[in-house]
Design a protein around this motif. Sequence first.
Motif, short mmCIF file in Angstrom:
data_model
loop_
_atom_site.label_atom_id
_atom_site.label_comp_id
_atom_site.label_asym_id
_atom_site.label_seq_id
_atom_site.Cartn_x
_atom_site.Cartn_y
_atom_site.Cartn_z
N THR A 275 0.84 -1.19 0.00
CA THR A 275 0.00 0.00 0.00
C THR A 275 0.88 1.25 0.00
N VAL A 276 0.27 2.38 -0.28
CA VAL A 276 0.97 3.66 -0.21
C VAL A 276 0.17 4.57 0.73
N ASP A 277 0.85 5.62 1.25
CA ASP A 277 0.23 6.41 2.30
C ASP A 277 -0.46 7.68 1.83
N ARG A 278 -0.66 7.80 0.51
CA ARG A 278 -1.36 8.97 0.00
C ARG A 278 -2.32 8.55 -1.11
N PRO A 279 -3.44 9.24 -1.25
CA PRO A 279 -4.38 8.92 -2.32
C PRO A 279 -3.75 9.07 -3.70
N ILE A 280 -4.27 8.31 -4.64
CA ILE A 280 -3.79 8.34 -6.03
C ILE A 280 -4.70 9.25 -6.84
N ARG A 281 -4.10 10.19 -7.56
CA ARG A 281 -4.88 11.22 -8.25
C ARG A 281 -5.23 10.86 -9.68
N ASP A 282 -4.42 10.03 -10.33
CA ASP A 282 -4.71 9.69 -11.72
C ASP A 282 -4.15 8.31 -12.03
N ALA A 283 -4.65 7.69 -13.10
CA ALA A 283 -4.25 6.33 -13.46
C ALA A 283 -2.80 6.24 -13.88
N ILE A 284 -2.24 7.32 -14.42
CA ILE A 284 -0.85 7.29 -14.88
C ILE A 284 0.09 7.06 -13.71
N THR A 285 -0.24 7.60 -12.54
CA THR A 285 0.62 7.47 -11.36
C THR A 285 0.80 6.03 -10.95
N ILE A 286 -0.19 5.18 -11.21
CA ILE A 286 -0.15 3.79 -10.76
C ILE A 286 1.09 3.07 -11.26
N SER A 287 1.50 3.36 -12.49
CA SER A 287 2.62 2.64 -13.09
C SER A 287 3.96 2.92 -12.44
N VAL A 288 4.08 4.01 -11.68
CA VAL A 288 5.36 4.37 -11.08
C VAL A 288 5.34 4.25 -9.54
N LEU A 289 4.28 3.70 -8.98
CA LEU A 289 4.22 3.54 -7.53
C LEU A 289 5.23 2.51 -7.06
N PRO A 290 5.83 2.72 -5.87
CA PRO A 290 6.82 1.77 -5.34
C PRO A 290 6.16 0.56 -4.69
N VAL A 291 5.44 -0.22 -5.48
CA VAL A 291 4.71 -1.39 -4.98
C VAL A 291 5.03 -2.60 -5.83
N THR A 292 4.66 -3.77 -5.34
CA THR A 292 4.87 -4.99 -6.09
C THR A 292 3.92 -5.06 -7.29
N ASP A 293 4.22 -5.94 -8.23
CA ASP A 293 3.35 -6.09 -9.40
C ASP A 293 1.94 -6.51 -8.98
N HIS A 294 1.87 -7.38 -7.96
CA HIS A 294 0.56 -7.82 -7.48
C HIS A 294 -0.24 -6.66 -6.92
N ALA A 295 0.39 -5.84 -6.08
CA ALA A 295 -0.29 -4.68 -5.51
C ALA A 295 -0.70 -3.70 -6.61
N ARG A 296 0.17 -3.53 -7.60
CA ARG A 296 -0.16 -2.63 -8.71
C ARG A 296 -1.41 -3.11 -9.44
#
Length: 470
Positions: free
Chosen positions: A332-353
């Motif tokens: 998980t991440v500690d801040r809300p996600i504002r757009d779909a593009i951000t998802i691809s660069v989040l520091p999470v595992t492929d499963h979490a993504r």
Amino acid sequence: MNSIHPSGDLQGLTFTDREILTTATHPDFRAWLARIRHIGGCQHPVHLVGQSLTVDAATGRLVHALTSAEQPHGRLTIACGNRRQSRCEPCARLHQGDTYQLVVSGLAGGKGIPDTVRAHPRVFVTFTAPSFGPVHRHIADHPCRPPRPGRGLVCTHGRPLWCLDRHPSDNPLTGSPICGDCYDHPAAVLWNAHTRDLWQRLHRNLYEAIATSRGISRTAARKSVRVAYAKVAEYQRRGSIHFHAVMRFDGPTPDTPPPAWATLALLTQTIRTATRRVHLAVPGLDAILRFGAQLDIRPILPGNGSDDDLTERAVASYIAKYVTKPDVAGITVDRPIRDAITISVLPVTDHARTLIRTCWTLGGRTEYKALNLRRWAHQLGYRGHIASKSRAYSTSYTALRAAREQHRRDHNDQKEALDDIDTITDKHWTYTGNGHTPGQAMFADAIADDLQTAREAAHEARTGGERDEP
């Protein structure tokens, strides 16, 4: 050699040295230090400008004034109050302490709860999520998933259903699906999004189970016995929420004992029966949402038991720990996600993504609009509180914070006694920003470390070094 130019320019100093010197030479430095110490070394304080004026309701006399103009740097600095350790460690520690007091008072008494609750039947329960598909596991000294006789070796997509590796608990592969195409990502997300509804059904089922076992109506059951609880949500490595809960039998009120027939055995059986009966149909989902088959129920002892026993302090410490660490690294991440593009660069595992993308996709569908899944995509769809409790379990966060603020006022030599007069307070404050400059952040971190060291020393002196962790 570093030097300060006669003109006042800082020559040859590193960025860090310049920031520290600039902060320390400001005219408001000492007053600012005192304020930061007052708010516990908060790492991301909130800045306000405005005023609070307190007047005598009868005479209109001004009895107290707080204005930003009188504060360091011309603004009032208050603690952010964030419970997440990843956002502000000092405020998270304070929240953790409040949670400990909230939980332990419901087990041992105090804070308005009589100590007779120690004699009530009490258990520590872990409610798990159902399976959404096989995942890689961390099992100490054992392979992840050895082949099982009588079961297929490959899934419908041709991928092996076994794994002989021994994954560390922090391995990114731990918790990820054996086959990503077999894993039911929509059901996993919708499970997280509906855990609040599932818990409400569980709580209702508790009284139905009691009524059935005693051969009485649910209304009669509620009048004779109450189930008080405090719970915390935790993410498993696979990204699914499960709950740790303290549950207690009371009489009609916490200060009355439960009936003689409301035993520890009945409490345990009631929880098992109520959990099995929980089910929830969700539009667009073929499966029925339920709690997982694994249900761990352990009694809580009033004193210090053996190493395998659960004590009141150990349970309270365990729950308090998870309140400030709700985010799992890579999950998980500690801040809300504002757009779909951000998802691809989040520091999470492929499963979490994949789970986050599933949240985003389902959040655009009409039947899931009320779940607000895009807003909660950073929490994999979970939209409930990390910690919650029944009203009668113990004190509240609000009461604990009010008591702490009253304690501070009582130890402020500059305050004027206002208890004997009726007052009216007029407040006008405007948000102007948050956070520290780099130099201020270094001093704030040092203050937070000093305060934590003092707390640890006091705790060791009080307990003789005994650990509260289970």
